[in-house]
Design a protein around this motif. Structure first.
Motif, short mmCIF file in Angstrom:
data_model
loop_
_atom_site.label_atom_id
_atom_site.label_comp_id
_atom_site.label_asym_id
_atom_site.label_seq_id
_atom_site.Cartn_x
_atom_site.Cartn_y
_atom_site.Cartn_z
N MET A 1 3.86 60.99 48.03
CA MET A 1 4.87 61.27 47.11
C MET A 1 4.66 60.95 45.73
N ARG A 2 4.78 61.86 44.82
CA ARG A 2 4.87 61.49 43.30
C ARG A 2 5.92 60.54 42.94
N ARG A 3 5.70 59.97 41.94
CA ARG A 3 6.41 59.00 41.18
C ARG A 3 7.84 59.76 40.88
N GLY A 4 7.74 60.75 40.43
CA GLY A 4 9.25 61.78 39.91
C GLY A 4 9.89 62.02 41.20
N GLU A 5 9.02 62.32 42.07
CA GLU A 5 9.99 62.36 43.65
C GLU A 5 10.55 61.39 43.93
N LEU A 6 10.00 60.37 44.07
CA LEU A 6 10.68 58.73 44.34
C LEU A 6 11.66 58.52 43.40
N CYS A 7 11.61 58.98 42.21
CA CYS A 7 12.81 58.55 41.20
C CYS A 7 13.95 59.20 41.52
N LEU A 8 13.47 60.52 41.98
CA LEU A 8 14.72 61.55 42.31
C LEU A 8 15.24 61.23 43.42
N ALA A 9 14.44 60.93 44.54
CA ALA A 9 15.08 60.54 45.79
C ALA A 9 15.94 59.17 45.73
N SER A 10 15.52 58.51 44.86
CA SER A 10 16.24 57.19 44.53
C SER A 10 17.49 57.50 43.98
N TYR A 11 17.63 58.46 43.03
CA TYR A 11 18.78 58.82 42.49
C TYR A 11 19.75 59.66 43.17
N HIS B 1 21.44 57.06 44.99
CA HIS B 1 22.47 56.43 44.11
C HIS B 1 23.77 57.38 44.05
N ARG B 2 23.65 58.57 43.85
CA ARG B 2 24.51 59.60 44.09
C ARG B 2 25.51 59.71 45.11
N ARG C 1 25.85 57.39 47.38
CA ARG C 1 26.70 56.13 47.55
C ARG C 1 27.77 55.96 46.74
N HIS C 2 27.53 56.51 45.54
CA HIS C 2 28.69 56.40 44.58
C HIS C 2 29.83 57.57 44.52
N TRP C 3 29.33 58.67 44.69
CA TRP C 3 30.07 59.89 44.79
C TRP C 3 30.03 60.79 45.86
N PRO C 4 30.12 60.42 47.23
CA PRO C 4 29.67 61.31 48.41
C PRO C 4 30.52 62.55 48.64
N ASP C 5 31.86 62.32 47.96
CA ASP C 5 32.63 63.75 48.06
C ASP C 5 32.60 64.78 46.73
N THR C 6 31.88 64.17 46.03
CA THR C 6 32.15 65.05 44.69
C THR C 6 31.81 66.56 44.75
N ALA C 7 32.52 67.21 44.22
CA ALA C 7 32.30 68.79 44.25
C ALA C 7 31.55 69.53 43.08
N ASN C 8 31.13 68.49 42.19
CA ASN C 8 30.29 68.67 41.04
C ASN C 8 29.09 69.42 41.55
N PRO C 9 28.64 70.71 41.24
CA PRO C 9 27.46 71.29 41.60
C PRO C 9 26.04 70.93 41.14
N HIS C 10 26.36 70.14 40.08
CA HIS C 10 25.15 69.67 38.95
C HIS C 10 24.31 68.61 39.57
N LEU C 11 23.13 68.53 39.43
CA LEU C 11 22.30 67.44 40.07
C LEU C 11 22.57 66.02 39.49
N PHE C 12 22.94 66.20 38.31
CA PHE C 12 23.07 64.79 37.60
C PHE C 12 24.60 64.63 37.27
N SER D 1 32.00 62.59 34.94
CA SER D 1 31.61 64.16 35.56
C SER D 1 31.91 64.18 36.82
N ALA D 2 31.83 63.06 37.57
CA ALA D 2 31.81 63.31 39.04
C ALA D 2 33.02 63.84 39.63
N ASN D 3 34.15 63.55 38.94
CA ASN D 3 35.59 64.14 39.63
C ASN D 3 35.74 65.48 38.84
N THR D 4 34.89 66.15 38.20
CA THR D 4 34.83 67.35 37.60
C THR D 4 33.84 68.29 38.04
#
Length: 108
Positions: free
Chosen positions: A1-11, A14-15, A17-28, A33-36
């Protein structure tokens, strides 16, 4: 796995855990922005990802990865990313070009 893939998997962990039910379609997302359905700003991206990594480069990398994974299935690329047939065929052509294939393999 490349470093970028590890960082993305980590993020993504995180997403979830913090916002499990967000309806936000964006990656970040962040706490505002989590509630919008709004995207995070360029400043947030530069602070967290660095100035050299852009949303466009992430999307292009993802499109190329999917083109290789689907063996150039332009219809699937179009359906998955909401891109035109012409654009999907452009990405799908990359898998038949030996120089591009070698570059993609070297990045992995």
């Amino acid at each position: 796995m490349r470093r970028g893939e590890l960082c993305l998997a980590s993020y993504l962990g995180h997403r979830r855990r913090h916002w499990p039910d967000t309806a936000n379609p964006h990656l970040f997302v962040h706490f505002r922005s989590a509630n919008t359905t709004a995207h995070v700003g360029h400043r947030w991206i530069n602070l967290h990802l660095g100035p050299h990594l852009t949303c466009r480069s992430l999307r292009n990398d993802r499109l190329l990865h999917e083109a290789f994974a689907t063996e150039g299935d332009a219809k699937r690329l179009g359906d998955l990313f909401g891109i035109s047939t012409r654009t999907a065929h452009r990405y799908a052509r990359h898998i038949s070009h030996p120089d591009l294939q070698g570059q993609h393999d070297a990045q992995r």
